[in-house]
Design a protein around this motif. Structure first.
Motif, PDB file in Angstrom:
ATOM      1  N   VAL A  97      13.870 -17.343   2.933  1.00 32.27           N
ATOM      2  CA  VAL A  97      13.647 -16.139   2.133  1.00 32.27           C
ATOM      3  C   VAL A  97      13.595 -16.491   0.644  1.00 32.27           C
ATOM      4  CG1 VAL A  97      14.578 -13.879   1.500  1.00 32.27           C
ATOM      5  CG2 VAL A  97      14.740 -14.676   3.865  1.00 32.27           C
ATOM      6  N   LEU A  98      14.468 -17.393   0.211  1.00 29.70           N
ATOM      7  CA  LEU A  98      14.480 -17.801  -1.200  1.00 29.70           C
ATOM      8  C   LEU A  98      13.156 -18.430  -1.597  1.00 29.70           C
ATOM      9  CD1 LEU A  98      15.966 -18.255  -3.881  1.00 29.70           C
ATOM     10  CD2 LEU A  98      16.839 -20.397  -2.939  1.00 29.70           C
ATOM     11  N   SER A  99      12.670 -19.340  -0.782  1.00 25.73           N
ATOM     12  CA  SER A  99      11.402 -20.005  -1.087  1.00 25.73           C
ATOM     13  C   SER A  99      10.260 -19.008  -1.108  1.00 25.73           C
ATOM     14  CB  SER A  99      11.134 -21.093  -0.050  1.00 25.73           C
ATOM     15  OG  SER A  99       9.853 -21.661  -0.228  1.00 25.73           O
ATOM     16  N   ASN A 100      10.225 -18.104  -0.124  1.00 28.18           N
ATOM     17  CA  ASN A 100       9.151 -17.114  -0.056  1.00 28.18           C
ATOM     18  C   ASN A 100       9.212 -16.142  -1.223  1.00 28.18           C
ATOM     19  OD1 ASN A 100       8.108 -14.276   1.344  1.00 28.18           O
ATOM     20  ND2 ASN A 100       6.928 -16.086   1.952  1.00 28.18           N
ATOM     21  N   ALA A 101      10.432 -15.736  -1.606  1.00 25.01           N
ATOM     22  CA  ALA A 101      10.585 -14.811  -2.735  1.00 25.01           C
ATOM     23  C   ALA A 101      10.137 -15.452  -4.039  1.00 25.01           C
ATOM     24  CB  ALA A 101      12.033 -14.351  -2.835  1.00 25.01           C
ATOM     25  N   LEU A 102      10.471 -16.721  -4.239  1.00 23.95           N
ATOM     26  CA  LEU A 102      10.043 -17.416  -5.453  1.00 23.95           C
ATOM     27  C   LEU A 102       8.527 -17.555  -5.508  1.00 23.95           C
ATOM     28  CD1 LEU A 102      12.774 -20.211  -5.715  1.00 23.95           C
ATOM     29  CD2 LEU A 102      12.504 -18.204  -7.178  1.00 23.95           C
ATOM     30  N   GLN A 103       7.893 -17.770  -4.367  1.00 20.53           N
ATOM     31  CA  GLN A 103       6.436 -17.840  -4.339  1.00 20.53           C
ATOM     32  C   GLN A 103       5.825 -16.505  -4.757  1.00 20.53           C
ATOM     33  OE1 GLN A 103       4.905 -19.350  -0.579  1.00 20.53           O
ATOM     34  NE2 GLN A 103       6.609 -20.786  -0.413  1.00 20.53           N
ATOM     35  N   HIS A 104       6.419 -15.402  -4.296  1.00 19.51           N
ATOM     36  CA  HIS A 104       5.908 -14.087  -4.666  1.00 19.51           C
ATOM     37  C   HIS A 104       6.179 -13.762  -6.139  1.00 19.51           C
ATOM     38  CE1 HIS A 104       5.516 -13.466  -0.327  1.00 19.51           C
ATOM     39  NE2 HIS A 104       4.785 -12.391  -0.603  1.00 19.51           N
ATOM     40  N   LEU A 105       7.235 -14.345  -6.711  1.00 23.01           N
ATOM     41  CA  LEU A 105       7.579 -14.095  -8.110  1.00 23.01           C
ATOM     42  C   LEU A 105       6.685 -14.863  -9.079  1.00 23.01           C
ATOM     43  CD1 LEU A 105      11.486 -14.130  -7.983  1.00 23.01           C
ATOM     44  CD2 LEU A 105      10.100 -12.263  -8.881  1.00 23.01           C
ATOM     45  N   LEU A 106       6.146 -15.976  -8.634  1.00 21.46           N
ATOM     46  CA  LEU A 106       5.510 -16.909  -9.571  1.00 21.46           C
ATOM     47  C   LEU A 106       4.297 -16.316 -10.273  1.00 21.46           C
ATOM     48  CD1 LEU A 106       5.918 -19.662 -10.705  1.00 21.46           C
ATOM     49  CD2 LEU A 106       4.513 -20.630  -8.879  1.00 21.46           C
ATOM     50  N   LEU A 107       3.370 -15.726  -9.521  1.00 21.73           N
ATOM     51  CA  LEU A 107       2.159 -15.193 -10.155  1.00 21.73           C
ATOM     52  C   LEU A 107       2.451 -14.027 -11.102  1.00 21.73           C
ATOM     53  CD1 LEU A 107      -0.792 -15.244  -7.570  1.00 21.73           C
ATOM     54  CD2 LEU A 107      -0.601 -16.447  -9.741  1.00 21.73           C
ATOM     55  N   PRO A 108       3.157 -12.976 -10.658  1.00 22.39           N
ATOM     56  CA  PRO A 108       3.447 -11.902 -11.627  1.00 22.39           C
ATOM     57  C   PRO A 108       4.334 -12.363 -12.773  1.00 22.39           C
ATOM     58  CG  PRO A 108       4.629 -11.540  -9.569  1.00 22.39           C
ATOM     59  CD  PRO A 108       3.662 -12.649  -9.318  1.00 22.39           C
ATOM     60  N   GLY A 109       5.278 -13.279 -12.496  1.00 26.12           N
ATOM     61  CA  GLY A 109       6.140 -13.781 -13.560  1.00 26.12           C
ATOM     62  C   GLY A 109       5.359 -14.529 -14.623  1.00 26.12           C
ATOM     63  N   LEU A 110       4.403 -15.358 -14.203  1.00 24.92           N
ATOM     64  CA  LEU A 110       3.576 -16.088 -15.171  1.00 24.92           C
ATOM     65  C   LEU A 110       2.713 -15.138 -15.998  1.00 24.92           C
ATOM     66  CD1 LEU A 110       2.335 -19.278 -13.271  1.00 24.92           C
ATOM     67  CD2 LEU A 110       3.576 -19.214 -15.443  1.00 24.92           C
ATOM     68  N   ALA A 111       2.157 -14.133 -15.346  1.00 25.96           N
ATOM     69  CA  ALA A 111       1.306 -13.183 -16.069  1.00 25.96           C
ATOM     70  C   ALA A 111       2.081 -12.484 -17.177  1.00 25.96           C
ATOM     71  CB  ALA A 111       0.739 -12.156 -15.087  1.00 25.96           C
ATOM     72  N   ILE A 112       3.352 -12.192 -16.930  1.00 24.21           N
ATOM     73  CA  ILE A 112       4.174 -11.513 -17.928  1.00 24.21           C
ATOM     74  C   ILE A 112       4.697 -12.491 -18.980  1.00 24.21           C
ATOM     75  CG2 ILE A 112       6.291 -10.166 -18.247  1.00 24.21           C
ATOM     76  CD1 ILE A 112       5.901  -9.259 -15.294  1.00 24.21           C
ATOM     77  N   ALA A 113       4.976 -13.735 -18.583  1.00 23.83           N
ATOM     78  CA  ALA A 113       5.722 -14.662 -19.430  1.00 23.83           C
ATOM     79  C   ALA A 113       4.878 -15.399 -20.460  1.00 23.83           C
ATOM     80  CB  ALA A 113       6.449 -15.689 -18.545  1.00 23.83           C
ATOM     81  N   VAL A 114       3.597 -15.593 -20.207  1.00 25.79           N
ATOM     82  CA  VAL A 114       2.800 -16.486 -21.059  1.00 25.79           C
ATOM     83  C   VAL A 114       2.742 -15.986 -22.506  1.00 25.79           C
ATOM     84  CG1 VAL A 114       0.472 -17.345 -21.479  1.00 25.79           C
ATOM     85  CG2 VAL A 114       1.426 -17.439 -19.190  1.00 25.79           C
ATOM     86  N   GLY A 115       2.462 -14.719 -22.701  1.00 31.25           N
ATOM     87  CA  GLY A 115       2.377 -14.187 -24.064  1.00 31.25           C
ATOM     88  C   GLY A 115       3.666 -14.327 -24.847  1.00 31.25           C
ATOM     89  N   PRO A 116       4.804 -13.836 -24.321  1.00 29.45           N
ATOM     90  CA  PRO A 116       6.077 -14.026 -25.022  1.00 29.45           C
ATOM     91  C   PRO A 116       6.440 -15.483 -25.216  1.00 29.45           C
ATOM     92  CG  PRO A 116       6.285 -12.295 -23.383  1.00 29.45           C
ATOM     93  CD  PRO A 116       4.936 -12.918 -23.180  1.00 29.45           C
ATOM     94  N   ALA A 117       6.076 -16.351 -24.271  1.00 28.00           N
ATOM     95  CA  ALA A 117       6.414 -17.769 -24.396  1.00 28.00           C
ATOM     96  C   ALA A 117       5.777 -18.376 -25.639  1.00 28.00           C
ATOM     97  CB  ALA A 117       5.970 -18.528 -23.142  1.00 28.00           C
ATOM     98  N   VAL A 118       4.533 -18.032 -25.903  1.00 30.21           N
ATOM     99  CA  VAL A 118       3.842 -18.577 -27.081  1.00 30.21           C
ATOM    100  C   VAL A 118       4.476 -18.039 -28.364  1.00 30.21           C
ATOM    101  CG1 VAL A 118       1.660 -18.652 -28.328  1.00 30.21           C
ATOM    102  CG2 VAL A 118       1.692 -18.983 -25.868  1.00 30.21           C
TER     103      VAL A 118
END
Length: 331
Positions: free
Chosen positions: A191-212
């Motif tokens: 479940v942990l591995s599957n949940a992290l896979q589902h988090l990765l795409l939306p998390g990246l979409a949100i994180a890139v702008g603030p990261a820069v």
């Protein structure tokens, strides 16, 4: 430090009162009649008038506002016109998914920002390409990154899932509501591995702008600190650049980056609500999107108030962390 904490807490109270006043004013200025929305278009005029009286909507505005704040203090956000349940109950259902996505995106943004700043400051191999990739990503809005990520990593490559929080039917649902944490508590690595896979795409979409944004501020602060006399002294003692960065530079450079992190949280909240719709993420974004078309103001106001409180508290914590990192801050 105690005086700083007292000042920040007093400011939190004032800001939250101002936020409640704005929400109350928006509710009063709304063209939608809450009673007709609650009872439906077929309700009789007598029933509408009686319901308005029972709800206290005919009272003076000052009385209504005091009652509104009193209800909020006691955790009463009203009832949703759409779900017919208390808004606090609805928020408790949808909030964990949003909290998990937001925390993951924030952690991802901080990691990307730190790598961006340190790599470009120390001129690591590949730092230029990494910087260019982040800058290109940050030039696009979160929803466009989300759609592009789905097309590339789900449709074309098939590496990552595109919707929902997990594909596992018997995933744990408690006790925290955060799927990754619950998976750890129940010893479910699948479940942990599957949940992290589902988090990765939306998390990246949100994180890139603030990261820069955070990374640029941190890099500027690092470059300035690297030119100070005590940094030159550390180099003269024979310390390597990485050791100088870790021991002498990072703590003295982190203050501006913390301030930028607090400012970026508000933008991340906006990104989360939009990205949740694209990824069918069962959080506050879905709840808000379903409430807007039916003029469910208590639900919309509940989400706005919750996000406002979170933003204020996070920035207060950022101020205190700045004071901890730099004891000279006492104002």
């Amino acid at each position: 430090m105690p005086m700083l904490i007292a000042k920040r807490l007093a400011a939190v109270v004032v800001i939250l009162l101002a936020l409640t006043a704005v929400l109350f004013a928006l509710q009063q200025s709304s063209t939608a009649d809450p009673v007709k929305t609650m009872l439906g278009p077929g309700a009789s005029r007598e029933l509408v008038l009686q319901t308005r009286k029972n709800l206290g909507l005919d009272d003076p505005l000052t009385v209504q506002y005091v009652r509104y704040v009193d209800h909020l203090v006691h955790g009463d956000l009203g009832s949703s016109y759409r779900t017919r349940r208390p808004v606090s109950t609805d928020l408790g259902t949808f909030l964990p998914a949003t909290v998990e996505l937001t925390l993951f995106a924030l952690l991802l943004a901080l990691v990307l920002a730190a790598v961006f700043a340190v790599a470009t400051t120390l001129r690591w191999p590949g730092a230029g390409a990494f910087r260019l990739l982040l800058l290109v990503g940050s030039s696009a809005p979160a929803f466009l990154l989300a759609i592009g990520g789905i097309v590339l990593f789900y449709q074309q490559l098939g590496w990552l899932p595109a919707t929902g929080r997990t594909d596992i039917g018997d995933a744990p649902t408690g006790p925290t509501g955060l799927l990754t944490v619950d998976a750890l508590l129940h010893a479910r690595p699948d479940v942990l591995s599957n949940a992290l896979q589902h988090l990765l795409l939306p998390g990246l979409a949100i994180a890139v702008g603030p990261a820069v944004s955070i990374g640029r501020v941190l890099r500027s602060s690092l470059v300035t600190t690297m030119r100070t006399d005590y940094t030159r002294t550390a180099r003269a003692k024979g310390l390597r650049e990485v050791a100088v960065m870790r021991r002498h530079v990072l703590r003295n450079s982190i203050g501006p980056a913390l301030s930028m992190t607090g400012l970026q949280v508000g933008l991340m909240f906006a990104g989360v609500l939009v990205v949740e719709l694209i990824f069918a993420w069962p959080g506050l974004g879905q709840y808000t999107a379903q409430s807007i078309p039916v003029d469910d103001f208590p639900a919309i106001a509940g989400v706005m108030l919750l996000l406002g409180v979170a933003y204020v508290l996070i920035n207060t914590v950022v101020d205190l962390l700045q004071a901890a990192a730099d004891p000279r801050i006492e104002v």
